[in-house]
Motif scaffolding. Structure first.
Motif, PDB file in Angstrom:
ATOM      1  N   LYS A  50      68.436 -39.929  46.137  1.00 13.10           N
ATOM      2  CA  LYS A  50      69.182 -40.277  44.929  1.00 13.10           C
ATOM      3  C   LYS A  50      68.679 -39.475  43.733  1.00 13.10           C
ATOM      4  N   LYS A  51      69.513 -39.458  42.693  1.00  6.45           N
ATOM      5  CA  LYS A  51      69.172 -38.754  41.455  1.00  6.45           C
ATOM      6  C   LYS A  51      68.600 -39.746  40.450  1.00  6.45           C
ATOM      7  N   GLY A  52      68.040 -39.220  39.366  1.00  5.76           N
ATOM      8  CA  GLY A  52      67.587 -40.079  38.290  1.00  5.76           C
ATOM      9  C   GLY A  52      66.144 -39.908  37.886  1.00  5.76           C
ATOM     10  N   LYS A  53      65.495 -38.864  38.342  1.00  2.84           N
ATOM     11  CA  LYS A  53      64.090 -38.670  37.991  1.00  2.84           C
ATOM     12  C   LYS A  53      63.921 -38.491  36.481  1.00  2.84           C
ATOM     13  N   GLY A  54      64.792 -37.735  35.877  1.00  2.00           N
ATOM     14  CA  GLY A  54      64.726 -37.525  34.427  1.00  2.00           C
ATOM     15  C   GLY A  54      64.970 -38.806  33.643  1.00  2.00           C
ATOM     16  N   LEU A  55      65.900 -39.616  34.147  1.00  2.00           N
ATOM     17  CA  LEU A  55      66.167 -40.893  33.487  1.00  2.00           C
ATOM     18  C   LEU A  55      64.950 -41.806  33.555  1.00  2.00           C
ATOM     19  N   ALA A  56      64.306 -41.830  34.709  1.00  2.00           N
ATOM     20  CA  ALA A  56      63.121 -42.670  34.870  1.00  2.00           C
ATOM     21  C   ALA A  56      61.990 -42.206  33.958  1.00  2.00           C
ATOM     22  N   ILE A  57      61.797 -40.908  33.858  1.00  2.00           N
ATOM     23  CA  ILE A  57      60.748 -40.375  32.987  1.00  2.00           C
ATOM     24  C   ILE A  57      61.066 -40.687  31.524  1.00  2.00           C
TER      25      ILE A  57
END
Length: 87
Positions: A50-57
């Protein structure tokens, strides 16, 4: 097909991180929750597609910075009110 989806915890972390900056006092607690959820999201993203690493950071940064900004703001207000009290 799953790789096109964004991790829900990453989105939640970002939203809570933004709220931690905006909402006074309660934002301190919301920021702590945002950091915890952001870290959990990053751990999930390590093993998924899944995507979303930038959102989590971003959620971790906002969640950690929001309470810090609010505490500094409260300290400034306290110092100003201390020196402006009539003697």
């Amino acid at each position: 097909m799953e790789s096109n989806k964004t991790n829900a915890l990453a989105i939640t972390s970002l939203v809570l991180g933004i709220l931690a900056i905006i909402i006074p006092l309660i934002g301190i607690l919301i920021g702590i929750v945002a950091v915890i959820i952001g870290i959990k999201s990053l751990n999930q993203l390590k093993v998924s597609t899944k995507k979303g690493k930038g959102l989590a950071i971003a959620g971790i940064v906002c969640g950690g910075g929001g309470p810090f900004i609010q505490l500094i703001f409260l300290l400034i207000i306290g110092v100003i009110s201390f020196f402006n009290t009539p003697q």
